[in-house]
Write an enzyme that holds these catalytic residues in place. Structure first.
Site, PDB file in Angstrom:
ATOM      1  N   LYS A 159       0.836  -1.206   0.000  1.00 20.23           N
ATOM      2  CA  LYS A 159       0.000   0.000   0.000  1.00 20.23           C
ATOM      3  C   LYS A 159       0.868   1.253   0.000  1.00 20.23           C
ATOM      4  O   LYS A 159       0.588   2.216  -0.722  1.00 20.23           O
ATOM      5  CB  LYS A 159      -0.943   0.002   1.207  1.00 20.23           C
ATOM      6  CG  LYS A 159      -2.074  -0.990   1.084  1.00 20.23           C
ATOM      7  CD  LYS A 159      -2.947  -0.978   2.329  1.00 20.23           C
ATOM      8  CE  LYS A 159      -4.085  -1.978   2.212  1.00 20.23           C
ATOM      9  NZ  LYS A 159      -4.955  -1.972   3.410  1.00 20.23           N
ATOM     10  N   SER A 176      -0.905   1.103   5.716  1.00 18.27           N
ATOM     11  CA  SER A 176      -1.239   0.315   6.897  1.00 18.27           C
ATOM     12  C   SER A 176      -2.250  -0.754   6.523  1.00 18.27           C
ATOM     13  O   SER A 176      -3.070  -0.563   5.625  1.00 18.27           O
ATOM     14  CB  SER A 176      -1.828   1.238   7.974  1.00 18.27           C
ATOM     15  OG  SER A 176      -2.085   0.526   9.157  1.00 18.27           O
ATOM     16  N   ASP A 177      -2.179  -1.877   7.225  1.00 18.87           N
ATOM     17  CA  ASP A 177      -3.176  -2.918   7.037  1.00 18.87           C
ATOM     18  C   ASP A 177      -3.443  -3.589   8.377  1.00 18.87           C
ATOM     19  O   ASP A 177      -2.531  -3.734   9.199  1.00 18.87           O
ATOM     20  CB  ASP A 177      -2.730  -3.958   6.010  1.00 18.87           C
ATOM     21  CG  ASP A 177      -3.904  -4.794   5.540  1.00 18.87           C
ATOM     22  OD1 ASP A 177      -4.754  -4.238   4.812  1.00 18.87           O
ATOM     23  OD2 ASP A 177      -4.000  -5.968   5.922  1.00 18.87           O
ATOM     24  N   THR A 178      -4.686  -3.977   8.581  1.00 18.64           N
ATOM     25  CA  THR A 178      -5.108  -4.618   9.822  1.00 18.64           C
ATOM     26  C   THR A 178      -5.806  -5.930   9.495  1.00 18.64           C
ATOM     27  O   THR A 178      -6.640  -5.979   8.592  1.00 18.64           O
ATOM     28  CB  THR A 178      -6.076  -3.703  10.603  1.00 18.64           C
ATOM     29  OG1 THR A 178      -5.410  -2.467  10.891  1.00 18.64           O
ATOM     30  CG2 THR A 178      -6.530  -4.350  11.900  1.00 18.64           C
ATOM     31  N   ALA A 211       0.055  -3.697  10.629  1.00 18.06           N
ATOM     32  CA  ALA A 211       1.387  -3.340  10.145  1.00 18.06           C
ATOM     33  C   ALA A 211       1.312  -1.938   9.566  1.00 18.06           C
ATOM     34  O   ALA A 211       0.325  -1.569   8.921  1.00 18.06           O
ATOM     35  CB  ALA A 211       1.860  -4.324   9.089  1.00 18.06           C
TER      36      ALA A 211
END
Length: 194
Positions: free
Chosen positions: A56, A75-77, A112
């Site tokens: 991303k 960011s990724d969750t 992250a």
């Protein structure tokens, strides 16, 4: 450097705004990167979420070619239950299935965060243990009917109605929302942005 958030998430935008502590000189742009979020065969949850955050950020960087010295935050969750990644639900039935699986159990939320510029990508991974209370079918039906779970990993939002189901957390609340504040501030500080 010009800070860019590679996300259109209102939750991430709000959290990133908090990092500026109200300073008028803390500003950022937003872009919407388009990446393939399909897990790779055999990819572990930690590797998956870090790869997506980095992709991303890199995709966001590519969208900023006309900007002077962009620094892009991706960011990724994900929600992980027994090593299974629980992504965003595909429909109401999927959301109900996930909420039943989480009911009365503990799961891990991993977020992250990657900060990319033309020369380097820095990364942080944060994990938080979340325990749900036991949910009745009526609770699950009402929550899914609200449509709140439909755009959220694990089919719930801790900052909204889904917070009613959270018995306890061990770790970072902002990680569960989608942007761990302490670790994001560290990345921005190390890059000289704040």
């Amino acid at each position: 450097m010009n800070l860019v958030l590679a996300s259109t998430s209102p939750r991430r935008k709000e959290l990133l705004t908090h990092i500026g502590l109200g300073r008028s000189d803390f500003t950022f742009e937003q872009v919407a990167p388009d990446i393939d979020e399909t897990p790779r065969s055999g990819e572990l949850p930690r590797d998956y979420v870090q790869r997506l955050a980095a992709e991303k950020a890199q995709a966001g960087l590519a969208l900023c070619s006309d900007m002077s010295q962009p620094a892009v935050l991706g960011s990724d969750t994900i929600v992980v239950l027994e090593n299974e990644i629980l992504g965003k639900p595909v429909d109401d039935a999927d959301a109900k299935r996930v909420l039943r699986a989480l009911s009365g159990r503990a799961h891990t939320v991993m977020t992250a965060v990657a900060l990319a510029n033309a020369n380097h990508t820095a990364m942080r991974l944060v994990e938080t243990l979340v325990r749900f209370c036991v949910l009745s079918d009526a609770d699950i039906d009402a929550y899914v009917a609200s449509q709140e779970p439909m755009d959220k990993a694990g089919s719930y939002g801790i900052q909204g109605l889904g917070g009613c189901f959270v018995e306890s957390i061990d770790g970072s609340y902002s990680c569960v929302v989608g942007l761990p504040l302490v670790e994001t501030r560290q990345l921005l500080s190390e890059a000289g942005i704040i």
